[in-house]
Design an enzyme around this catalytic site. Structure first.
Site, PDB file in Angstrom:
ATOM      1  N   ASP A  33      -5.781 -10.677 -10.265  1.00  0.00           N
ATOM      2  CA  ASP A  33      -5.483  -9.678 -11.297  1.00  0.00           C
ATOM      3  C   ASP A  33      -5.763 -10.299 -12.657  1.00  0.00           C
ATOM      4  OD1 ASP A  33      -3.697  -6.834 -11.070  1.00  0.00           O
ATOM      5  OD2 ASP A  33      -3.989  -7.699 -13.077  1.00  0.00           O
ATOM      6  N   THR A 126     -20.297   3.719  -4.708  1.00  0.00           N
ATOM      7  CA  THR A 126     -20.534   2.604  -3.775  1.00  0.00           C
ATOM      8  C   THR A 126     -22.024   2.222  -3.794  1.00  0.00           C
ATOM      9  OG1 THR A 126     -18.770   3.567  -2.450  1.00  0.00           O
ATOM     10  CG2 THR A 126     -20.038   1.811  -1.419  1.00  0.00           C
ATOM     11  N   VAL A 153      -1.906   7.010   0.100  1.00  0.00           N
ATOM     12  CA  VAL A 153      -0.471   6.784   0.294  1.00  0.00           C
ATOM     13  C   VAL A 153       0.359   7.519  -0.755  1.00  0.00           C
ATOM     14  CG1 VAL A 153      -0.697   4.544   1.422  1.00  0.00           C
ATOM     15  CG2 VAL A 153      -0.586   4.664  -1.071  1.00  0.00           C
ATOM     16  N   LYS A 204     -11.841  11.778  -0.623  1.00  0.00           N
ATOM     17  CA  LYS A 204     -10.664  11.474  -1.455  1.00  0.00           C
ATOM     18  C   LYS A 204     -10.532  12.505  -2.592  1.00  0.00           C
ATOM     19  CE  LYS A 204      -7.349   9.398  -3.552  1.00  0.00           C
ATOM     20  NZ  LYS A 204      -6.002   9.462  -3.046  1.00  0.00           N
ATOM     21  N   ARG A 244      -0.131  33.257   8.863  1.00  0.00           N
ATOM     22  CA  ARG A 244      -1.269  32.430   8.427  1.00  0.00           C
ATOM     23  C   ARG A 244      -1.342  32.277   6.908  1.00  0.00           C
ATOM     24  NH1 ARG A 244      -2.110  35.067  12.733  1.00  0.00           N
ATOM     25  NH2 ARG A 244      -2.590  37.014  11.662  1.00  0.00           N
ATOM     26  N   CYS A 258      -3.258  11.227  -9.938  1.00  0.00           N
ATOM     27  CA  CYS A 258      -4.226  11.572  -8.879  1.00  0.00           C
ATOM     28  C   CYS A 258      -4.650  13.036  -8.956  1.00  0.00           C
ATOM     29  CB  CYS A 258      -3.621  11.268  -7.510  1.00  0.00           C
ATOM     30  SG  CYS A 258      -3.501   9.511  -7.182  1.00  0.00           S
ATOM     31  N   PHE A 319       6.644  13.509 -13.712  1.00  0.00           N
ATOM     32  CA  PHE A 319       5.577  14.424 -13.286  1.00  0.00           C
ATOM     33  C   PHE A 319       5.879  15.105 -11.961  1.00  0.00           C
ATOM     34  CE2 PHE A 319       3.528  10.768 -11.036  1.00  0.00           C
ATOM     35  CZ  PHE A 319       3.142  11.389  -9.860  1.00  0.00           C
TER      36      PHE A 319
HETATM   37  N1  NAD Z   1      -1.146   4.588  -7.159  1.00  0.00           N
HETATM   38  C1  NAD Z   1      -1.438   5.494  -6.238  1.00  0.00           C
HETATM   39  O1  NAD Z   1      -0.577   6.184  -5.732  1.00  0.00           O
HETATM   40  C2  NAD Z   1      -2.873   5.693  -5.773  1.00  0.00           C
HETATM   41  C3  NAD Z   1      -3.100   6.444  -4.617  1.00  0.00           C
HETATM   42  C4  NAD Z   1      -4.402   6.596  -4.157  1.00  0.00           C
HETATM   43  C5  NAD Z   1      -5.459   6.021  -4.862  1.00  0.00           C
HETATM   44  N2  NAD Z   1      -5.221   5.300  -5.997  1.00  0.00           N
HETATM   45  C6  NAD Z   1      -6.370   4.708  -6.677  1.00  0.00           C
HETATM   46  O2  NAD Z   1      -6.339   3.299  -6.473  1.00  0.00           O
HETATM   47  C7  NAD Z   1      -6.891   2.644  -7.608  1.00  0.00           C
HETATM   48  C8  NAD Z   1      -5.877   1.636  -8.130  1.00  0.00           C
HETATM   49  O3  NAD Z   1      -4.721   2.342  -8.517  1.00  0.00           O
HETATM   50  P1  NAD Z   1      -3.330   1.595  -8.809  1.00  0.00           P
HETATM   51  O4  NAD Z   1      -2.323   2.673  -8.921  1.00  0.00           O
HETATM   52  O5  NAD Z   1      -3.139   0.485  -7.849  1.00  0.00           O
HETATM   53  O6  NAD Z   1      -3.644   0.993 -10.262  1.00  0.00           O
HETATM   54  P2  NAD Z   1      -2.737  -0.047 -11.074  1.00  0.00           P
HETATM   55  O7  NAD Z   1      -3.031   0.201 -12.501  1.00  0.00           O
HETATM   56  O8  NAD Z   1      -1.331  -0.033 -10.587  1.00  0.00           O
HETATM   57  O9  NAD Z   1      -3.340  -1.478 -10.643  1.00  0.00           O
HETATM   58  C9  NAD Z   1      -4.623  -1.895 -10.937  1.00  0.00           C
HETATM   59  C10 NAD Z   1      -4.580  -3.393 -11.252  1.00  0.00           C
HETATM   60  O10 NAD Z   1      -5.934  -3.848 -11.440  1.00  0.00           O
HETATM   61  C11 NAD Z   1      -5.922  -4.857 -12.420  1.00  0.00           C
HETATM   62  N3  NAD Z   1      -7.299  -5.016 -12.896  1.00  0.00           N
HETATM   63  C12 NAD Z   1      -8.021  -4.222 -13.711  1.00  0.00           C
HETATM   64  N4  NAD Z   1      -9.271  -4.711 -13.861  1.00  0.00           N
HETATM   65  C13 NAD Z   1      -9.335  -5.838 -13.114  1.00  0.00           C
HETATM   66  C14 NAD Z   1     -10.355  -6.792 -12.852  1.00  0.00           C
HETATM   67  N5  NAD Z   1     -11.583  -6.666 -13.373  1.00  0.00           N
HETATM   68  N6  NAD Z   1     -10.059  -7.843 -12.068  1.00  0.00           N
HETATM   69  C15 NAD Z   1      -8.831  -7.985 -11.526  1.00  0.00           C
HETATM   70  N7  NAD Z   1      -7.823  -7.112 -11.731  1.00  0.00           N
HETATM   71  C16 NAD Z   1      -8.071  -6.056 -12.504  1.00  0.00           C
HETATM   72  C17 NAD Z   1      -4.918  -4.356 -13.451  1.00  0.00           C
HETATM   73  O11 NAD Z   1      -4.430  -5.407 -14.254  1.00  0.00           O
HETATM   74  C18 NAD Z   1      -3.844  -3.738 -12.546  1.00  0.00           C
HETATM   75  O12 NAD Z   1      -2.803  -4.656 -12.257  1.00  0.00           O
HETATM   76  C19 NAD Z   1      -7.234   3.740  -8.618  1.00  0.00           C
HETATM   77  O13 NAD Z   1      -8.590   4.094  -8.464  1.00  0.00           O
HETATM   78  C20 NAD Z   1      -6.357   4.893  -8.177  1.00  0.00           C
HETATM   79  O14 NAD Z   1      -6.892   6.131  -8.556  1.00  0.00           O
HETATM   80  C21 NAD Z   1      -3.946   5.111  -6.456  1.00  0.00           C
END
Ligand code: NAD
Length: 405
Positions: A33, A126, A153, A204, A244, A258, A319
């Site tokens: 991180d 991707t 999740v 997604k 239905r 999200c 929210f």
């Molecule tokens: N939180 C949810 O419920 C949820 C559910 C489904 C999908 N997502 C998706 O998952 C992804 C991550 O979401 P999240 O909620 O975990 O985000 P978050 O902000 O909680 O965590 C992301 C982390 O990435 C770190 N980061 C940023 N750039 C970085 C880099 N270059 N190298 C290393 N670390 C880096 C940040 O410091 C942060 O700690 C997003 O695309 C989100 O849309 C989230």
């Protein structure tokens, strides 16, 4: 596969629980991180986010030596990208975090490695990252396994759902899909559904857009019913008696990071084709504006009737019910709008899941209930249910919290 090593880039709400789960299956995880405080916290066996059971999972993984955190990546066999994908101005997706994270691991990649994106991403991300990697490492062209595997999740239940939810896994080719499935099958009990990367990305976005459209339908009905003098809650209850039909409940808008965000990832790239998805976003945003206007009108009517200004209780800022998360919260937006043009008016703002807020002065539920003339329910928190409200009060229940189930 006992010597395998995973690098997890991004240790937030999704990355950290996933890293802990993998590590507790005796796979070495090197978590990365950019935030040094997060790295320090995790290496001390502690956590920086609130999520049930995560503290134990991280403490165990760190104590056993399977999870280590750092601000820089290292060599591994599997690389997982779980960084934020917010949106920029004009509601366009911002994949710069995914790009930066990918660039940070490119020097470590070697033949046969698995590279997975879990961040919610626009269709084609991707493939773009594959190009980025192969442009910098042409000698690896076609030698890596590149896949997309979205996360679905529910915050608050992440540790259970990470293991038990079905997952969609889309590789850039069939071999990559297969490799990614083999990887996830080590710690996921839910079914793993193979597809290609573009379909997995769209899947997604589709899941959250579907929720948004369905909520927009309920919100649109609530606007119609308000004009037609029909009780929306009774209407939906009766319509849902059809075998239905399953209409969702209306609310004061749609929030969170999200459902209120992901549909824009489709609209930005396919504006002509995504008419319903775009309109749903508009309707759900408009519902919040409409709620704020309703409160302002109620205040004016009160003043005309009683010759004095009304005091207003605003119930809920989060929210959704029973959480402390205010990201993209429509309740917060409505509260800001109501407060914008109030000068010496009295407001009681209640959010039982938060102790203090830097922008709003919070009050207890009982004080707000006792003192306010107008009571506005924005979020159906459990604390607000079964409330006995004096008949002198004016009540605006935008979230159906007072409706008997
Ligand atoms: N939180 C949810 O419920 C949820 C559910 C489904 C999908 N997502 C998706 O998952 C992804 C991550 O979401 P999240 O909620 O975990 O985000 P978050 O902000 O909680 O965590 C992301 C982390 O990435 C770190 N980061 C940023 N750039 C970085 C880099 N270059 N190298 C290393 N670390 C880096 C940040 O410091 C942060 O700690 C997003 O695309 C989100 O849309 C989230």
């Amino acid at each position: 596969m006992s010597n395998q090593k995973v690098v997890m880039i991004g240790l937030g709400y999704i990355g950290l629980p996933t890293a802990a789960l993998i590590a507790n299956n005796n796979i070495h995880v090197h978590g990365v991180d950019i935030n040094p405080d997060i790295v320090e916290t995790i290496n001390a066996g502690k956590i920086h986010i609130i999520e049930p059971s995560l503290d134990k999972a991280v403490a165990y993984a760190v104590a056993n030596g399977y999870l280590k955190a750092s601000i820089t990546p290292s060599k591994a066999d599997t690389y997982i990208i779980v960084v934020p994908t917010p949106f920029k101005a004009k509601n366009e997706p911002n994949i710069s975090f995914v790009e930066t994270a990918t660039k940070s691991i490119i020097p470590f990649l070697k033949e046969d490695d698995l590279y997975i994106i879990e961040s919610t991403s626009p269709v084609g991300t991707t493939e773009k990252m594959m190009q980025l990697i192969y442009n910098e490492r042409p000698e690896l062209n076609g030698q890596l396994h590149i896949a997309y595997c979205p996360e679905r999740v529910l915050p608050g239940n992440v540790m259970h759902e990470l293991v038990n939810n079905d997952r969609v896994i889309g590789g850039i080719d069939e071999k990559a899909t297969q490799k990614a499935i083999e990887f996830y099958s080590q710690f996921v009990k839910g079914e793993l559904h193979p597809t290609n990367a573009r379909t997995a990305e769209m899947c997604k976005l589709t899941e959250n857009s579907s929720r948004d459209v369905q909520i927009a339908f309920a919100n649109e009905l609530s606007l119609i019913c308000d004009k037609a003098d029909i009780n929306i809650w009774e209407l939906i209850r009766l319509a849902n008696k059809h075998p239905r039909v399953n209409i969702l409940q209306p609310g004061c808008g749609v929030g969170g990071h999200c459902i209120a965000v992901d549909p824009y990832f489709i609209v930005a790239d396919y504006p002509m084709e995504s008419q319903i998805i775009a309109k749903a976003r508009e309707i759900n945003n408009y519902k919040s504006f409409w709620c704020a206007e309703k409160v302002k009108n109620a205040k004016l009517e009160f003043q005309l009737k009683y010759g004095r200004k009304a005091s207003v209780a605003i119930m809920g800022l989060a929210f959704k019910p029973n959480i402390d998360d205010l990201r993209e919260s429509p309740a917060k937006y409505i509260t800001q709008k109501i407060l914008q043009d109030s000068h010496d008016d009295t407001y009681y703002i209640v959010e039982p899941n938060i102790q203090e807020h830097k922008e709003f002065r919070l009050t207890s539920y009982s004080e707000a209930m006792n003192k306010a003339d107008i009571i506005v329910y924005l979020v159906a928190h459990s604390e607000f249910k079964n409330s006995k409200i004096s008949s002198e009060k004016i009540v605006l229940d935008f979230c159906g919290v007072l409706v008997c189930e």
